[in-house]
Design a protein around this motif. Structure first.
Motif, PDB file in Angstrom:
ATOM      1  N   ALA A 423       4.321   1.625   4.252  1.00  0.00           N
ATOM      2  CA  ALA A 423       5.669   1.175   4.610  1.00  0.00           C
ATOM      3  C   ALA A 423       6.500   2.301   5.219  1.00  0.00           C
ATOM      4  O   ALA A 423       7.402   2.044   6.027  1.00  0.00           O
ATOM      5  N   TYR A 424       6.188   3.557   4.833  1.00  0.00           N
ATOM      6  CA  TYR A 424       6.966   4.699   5.301  1.00  0.00           C
ATOM      7  C   TYR A 424       6.304   5.416   6.484  1.00  0.00           C
ATOM      8  O   TYR A 424       6.719   6.507   6.862  1.00  0.00           O
ATOM      9  N   GLY A 425       5.254   4.825   7.048  1.00  0.00           N
ATOM     10  CA  GLY A 425       4.589   5.448   8.182  1.00  0.00           C
ATOM     11  C   GLY A 425       3.817   6.691   7.819  1.00  0.00           C
ATOM     12  O   GLY A 425       3.605   7.582   8.647  1.00  0.00           O
ATOM     13  N   THR A 426       3.384   6.768   6.561  1.00  0.00           N
ATOM     14  CA  THR A 426       2.586   7.880   6.061  1.00  0.00           C
ATOM     15  C   THR A 426       1.161   7.374   5.869  1.00  0.00           C
ATOM     16  O   THR A 426       0.945   6.373   5.181  1.00  0.00           O
ATOM     17  N   ILE A 427       0.190   8.044   6.460  1.00  0.00           N
ATOM     18  CA  ILE A 427      -1.176   7.517   6.539  1.00  0.00           C
ATOM     19  C   ILE A 427      -1.954   7.848   5.264  1.00  0.00           C
ATOM     20  O   ILE A 427      -2.100   9.021   4.909  1.00  0.00           O
ATOM     21  N   ALA A 483      -0.219   5.281  16.446  1.00  0.00           N
ATOM     22  CA  ALA A 483      -0.476   3.840  16.361  1.00  0.00           C
ATOM     23  C   ALA A 483      -0.764   3.410  14.927  1.00  0.00           C
ATOM     24  O   ALA A 483      -0.338   2.328  14.484  1.00  0.00           O
ATOM     25  N   MET A 484      -1.467   4.266  14.174  1.00  0.00           N
ATOM     26  CA  MET A 484      -1.763   3.953  12.776  1.00  0.00           C
ATOM     27  C   MET A 484      -0.481   3.892  11.950  1.00  0.00           C
ATOM     28  O   MET A 484      -0.324   3.024  11.086  1.00  0.00           O
ATOM     29  N   ARG A 485       0.434   4.818  12.202  1.00  0.00           N
ATOM     30  CA  ARG A 485       1.718   4.811  11.498  1.00  0.00           C
ATOM     31  C   ARG A 485       2.420   3.464  11.681  1.00  0.00           C
ATOM     32  O   ARG A 485       2.836   2.827  10.708  1.00  0.00           O
ATOM     33  N   LEU A 486       2.564   3.058  12.943  1.00  0.00           N
ATOM     34  CA  LEU A 486       3.298   1.839  13.253  1.00  0.00           C
ATOM     35  C   LEU A 486       2.576   0.606  12.725  1.00  0.00           C
ATOM     36  O   LEU A 486       3.210  -0.342  12.267  1.00  0.00           O
ATOM     37  N   ARG A 487       1.264   0.618  12.775  1.00  0.00           N
ATOM     38  CA  ARG A 487       0.483  -0.516  12.275  1.00  0.00           C
ATOM     39  C   ARG A 487       0.718  -0.711  10.781  1.00  0.00           C
ATOM     40  O   ARG A 487       0.853  -1.834  10.294  1.00  0.00           O
ATOM     41  N   GLY A 488       0.752   0.389  10.043  1.00  0.00           N
ATOM     42  CA  GLY A 488       1.000   0.300   8.606  1.00  0.00           C
ATOM     43  C   GLY A 488       2.385  -0.194   8.282  1.00  0.00           C
ATOM     44  O   GLY A 488       2.595  -0.983   7.346  1.00  0.00           O
ATOM     45  N   MET A 489       3.377   0.234   9.074  1.00  0.00           N
ATOM     46  CA  MET A 489       4.774  -0.115   8.798  1.00  0.00           C
ATOM     47  C   MET A 489       5.085  -1.582   9.049  1.00  0.00           C
ATOM     48  O   MET A 489       6.079  -2.101   8.527  1.00  0.00           O
ATOM     49  N   THR A 490       4.262  -2.258   9.836  1.00  0.00           N
ATOM     50  CA  THR A 490       4.527  -3.665  10.159  1.00  0.00           C
ATOM     51  C   THR A 490       3.847  -4.638   9.206  1.00  0.00           C
ATOM     52  O   THR A 490       4.001  -5.853   9.348  1.00  0.00           O
ATOM     53  N   GLN A 491       3.109  -4.138   8.215  1.00  0.00           N
ATOM     54  CA  GLN A 491       2.444  -5.012   7.261  1.00  0.00           C
ATOM     55  C   GLN A 491       3.428  -5.504   6.189  1.00  0.00           C
ATOM     56  O   GLN A 491       4.403  -4.827   5.869  1.00  0.00           O
ATOM     57  N   ASP A 492       3.123  -6.667   5.633  1.00  0.00           N
ATOM     58  CA  ASP A 492       3.986  -7.274   4.610  1.00  0.00           C
ATOM     59  C   ASP A 492       3.348  -7.104   3.236  1.00  0.00           C
ATOM     60  O   ASP A 492       2.354  -7.745   2.912  1.00  0.00           O
ATOM     61  N   PHE A 493       3.924  -6.213   2.428  1.00  0.00           N
ATOM     62  CA  PHE A 493       3.456  -6.014   1.059  1.00  0.00           C
ATOM     63  C   PHE A 493       4.525  -6.440   0.055  1.00  0.00           C
ATOM     64  O   PHE A 493       4.541  -5.980  -1.085  1.00  0.00           O
ATOM     65  N   SER A 494       5.423  -7.323   0.456  1.00  0.00           N
ATOM     66  CA  SER A 494       6.489  -7.773  -0.441  1.00  0.00           C
ATOM     67  C   SER A 494       5.916  -8.638  -1.559  1.00  0.00           C
ATOM     68  O   SER A 494       4.815  -9.195  -1.445  1.00  0.00           O
ATOM     69  N   TRP A 495       6.706  -8.787  -2.618  1.00  0.00           N
ATOM     70  CA  TRP A 495       6.284  -9.594  -3.760  1.00  0.00           C
ATOM     71  C   TRP A 495       6.361 -11.089  -3.459  1.00  0.00           C
ATOM     72  O   TRP A 495       5.797 -11.890  -4.215  1.00  0.00           O
ATOM     73  N   ASN A 496       7.033 -11.488  -2.397  1.00  0.00           N
ATOM     74  CA  ASN A 496       7.168 -12.918  -2.112  1.00  0.00           C
ATOM     75  C   ASN A 496       5.816 -13.585  -1.932  1.00  0.00           C
ATOM     76  O   ASN A 496       5.560 -14.677  -2.449  1.00  0.00           O
ATOM     77  N   LYS A 497       4.935 -12.927  -1.188  1.00  0.00           N
ATOM     78  CA  LYS A 497       3.602 -13.486  -0.962  1.00  0.00           C
ATOM     79  C   LYS A 497       2.816 -13.558  -2.261  1.00  0.00           C
ATOM     80  O   LYS A 497       2.152 -14.555  -2.550  1.00  0.00           O
ATOM     81  N   SER A 498       2.891 -12.512  -3.073  1.00  0.00           N
ATOM     82  CA  SER A 498       2.190 -12.494  -4.361  1.00  0.00           C
ATOM     83  C   SER A 498       2.741 -13.554  -5.304  1.00  0.00           C
ATOM     84  O   SER A 498       1.981 -14.201  -6.037  1.00  0.00           O
TER      85      SER A 498
END
Length: 510
Positions: A423-427, A483-498
């Motif tokens: 989420a923070y763009g850290t690989i 590109a890896m940074r941005l790819r990670g930041m666009t993923q949805d890891f919110s609790w709503n889906k869980s």
């Protein structure tokens, strides 16, 4: 029973810890975040947990009257306190939290133990009492849940007491308990395993404190090599069981990853599944994080450069954008791969700090030998800095200011820091295990795809080589790194889906 889009469920979370009240690990975060996410979907969620010494009673509201809890050898009396769980969404029903207050069991330092006594000798009785108190609480407040959701071994007797106590007596035609227990007639139980490595194994001499007969000892599956296993009994008794990531669920069905409970878990068949934990995106969001020098997002990454500079300054490292920073926040324990990273074979693992052009920062605490070794290394190596302990503010700065985040876990049921990192763009640099496998996509050098760097076999050499691979990409594949940074930041890891998946799990339990 509720159906999708129709009636909502009444859910009681039975847990030994929940933030912000008491926390020793990720269990506390997961329970509170899941509860709030379910409440935002319209379900009525309540939490019950012990009132430990560290939970200030002056900040809680006391319910009228004492509450008796039947225990073997008599009745234990306690008080009930309550408070709303902070952080609920606007318009959602508040999550009421109830605290079981018993000075003899919980009025002490520590949740499961302390420095002098790492595992309290009376833990079998403490948590048997707590599990029984969950049912008495429902009677006291006149609120009977559709779902009793128990978390880990301290609450694992809740499914056992429901199946072999409450429902058994409710169906007994010759018992005066029938009317008293009929309100639990349609209640079902769900048990979530947050870490199979902790099972609540004690001498079976303590079984008497459950108040159950010896026929139940064997029928419910307490027996474990002439010992008593609370988690095993919960697995056998619960209507549904899940763990905190799909891949960890698969791993626990194997002899290697099952901690001797792979057999009982395999026996439950489709009743056992994995649901990935989420992260609290209200707290862990670089666009709104107040702990970091400046906000940033995938659209504007300038704030990340400022966070890196602030991190380097905090630890007294040269302030440079050209050198990659590898961060690590960890409990210093064998499960986290600490032995392979800092142990006797230091020369083949941690020598990356000597042989590679990078900076390394660490925040953590745990085993004394590891704290001592890390302190010594930090005094000898100019590019390695560490802080023993934990700081919420520093943990946010490390996630934001690092370029890579290391998690060499021996096993990892879900893991949160790799999701914070993405989420923070850290690989992430992680072992291919558990929830790490479910959340990180390995870098493909040919296509440039991926969100992190992964290794399969845990060893000092594999840690060294994978860090070397990441550092090589930093200096030679800059476009791929960006590109890896941005790819990670666009993923949805919110609790709503869980939360939606948990709601479906509850429905399957009926």
């Amino acid at each position: 029973m509720a159906k999708t889009g129709e009636n909502k469920l009444k859910i009681l979370m039975c847990t030994s810890e929940a933030v912000p009240f008491a926390k020793t690990g990720g269990l506390a975060d997961a329970v509170s975040s899941l509860s709030l996410a379910l409440a935002s979907l319209g379900h009525e969620v309540r939490i019950v947990m012990p009132r430990y010494y560290a939970v200030d009673r002056d900040r809680l509201k006391k319910l009228e009257g004492a509450m008796g809890v039947p225990m073997a050898g008599g009745e234990e009396w306690c008080a009930i306190y309550t408070a709303e769980l902070p952080g609920g969404q606007t318009g959602a029903k508040p999550v009421q939290t109830y605290f079981i207050d018993h000075e003899g069991f919980f009025g002490r330092d520590g949740v499961y133990g302390n420095a002098a006594e790492p595992d309290f000798l009376d833990n079998p009785r403490r948590f048997a009492f707590f599990c029984k108190a969950c049912f008495q609480l429902c009677r006291k407040i006149g609120w009977y849940p559709d779902i009793l959701h128990a978390h880990d071994w301290p609450a694992a007797l809740v499914p056992v007491f429901l199946r072999h106590g409450e429902k058994y007596r409710a169906h007994s035609t010759s018992s005066s308990f029938s009317e008293q227990n009929e309100s639990f007639e349609k209640t079902v139980s769900v048990l979530t395993i947050h870490n199979l490595g902790y099972q609540g194994i004690y001498s079976k001499d303590s079984f008497f404190c459950t108040g159950l007969g010896w026929d139940v000892f064997y029928q419910a599956g307490f027996d474990d090599w002439n010992m008593m296993n609370y988690l095993k009994a919960g697995i056998i008794s619960a209507d549904r069981i899940n763990t905190v990531s799909p891949n960890y669920a698969k791993e626990t069905l194997s002899q290697e990853g099952g901690f001797r409970l792979d057999g009982p878990l395999r026996d439950r068949g489709e009743a056992y599944s994995g649901i990935l934990n989420g992260i609290d995106t209200e707290v862990w969001n670089p666009a709104t994080d107040t702990y970091i020098p400046a906000p940033y997002s995938a659209e504007n990454m300038k704030g990340k450069a400022r966070a890196k500079k602030a991190l380097q300054k905090y630890f007294g490292l040269p302030e440079s954008t050209k050198v990659p920073v590898v961060g690590m926040i960890s409990r210093l324990a064998e499960q986290k791969g600490i032995g392979d990273l800092f142990g006797p074979s230091f020369g083949s693992a941690f020598s990356f700090c000597v042989n590679m052009d990078l900076q390394f920062v660490l925040l953590g605490s745990g085993e004394a030998w590891a704290e001592h070794e890390i302190t010594n290394l930090a005094g000898r190596l100019a590019n390695f800095k560490a802080e023993i302990g934990y700081s919420e503010e520093l943990s946010h700065l490390i996630e934001a200011g690092s370029d890579f985040f290391l998690m060499p876990s021996r096993y990892e049921p879900c893991g949160l820091n790799q999701m914070y990192s993405l989420a923070y763009g850290t690989i992430p640099i992680v072992r291919n295990t558990g929830g790490l496998s479910d959340t990180v996509q390995n870098y493909n050098q040919k296509t440039g795809e991926g969100t992190g760097f992964m290794f399969d076999y845990l060893s000092p050499n594999s840690i060294y080589d994978t860090i070397g691979w990441a550092v090589w990409a930093w200096y030679n594949k800059k476009k791929d790194i960006d590109a890896m940074r941005l790819r990670g930041m666009t993923q949805d890891f919110s609790w709503n889906k869980s939360a939606l998946q948990y709601a479906e799990l509850y429905r399957k339990a009926y």
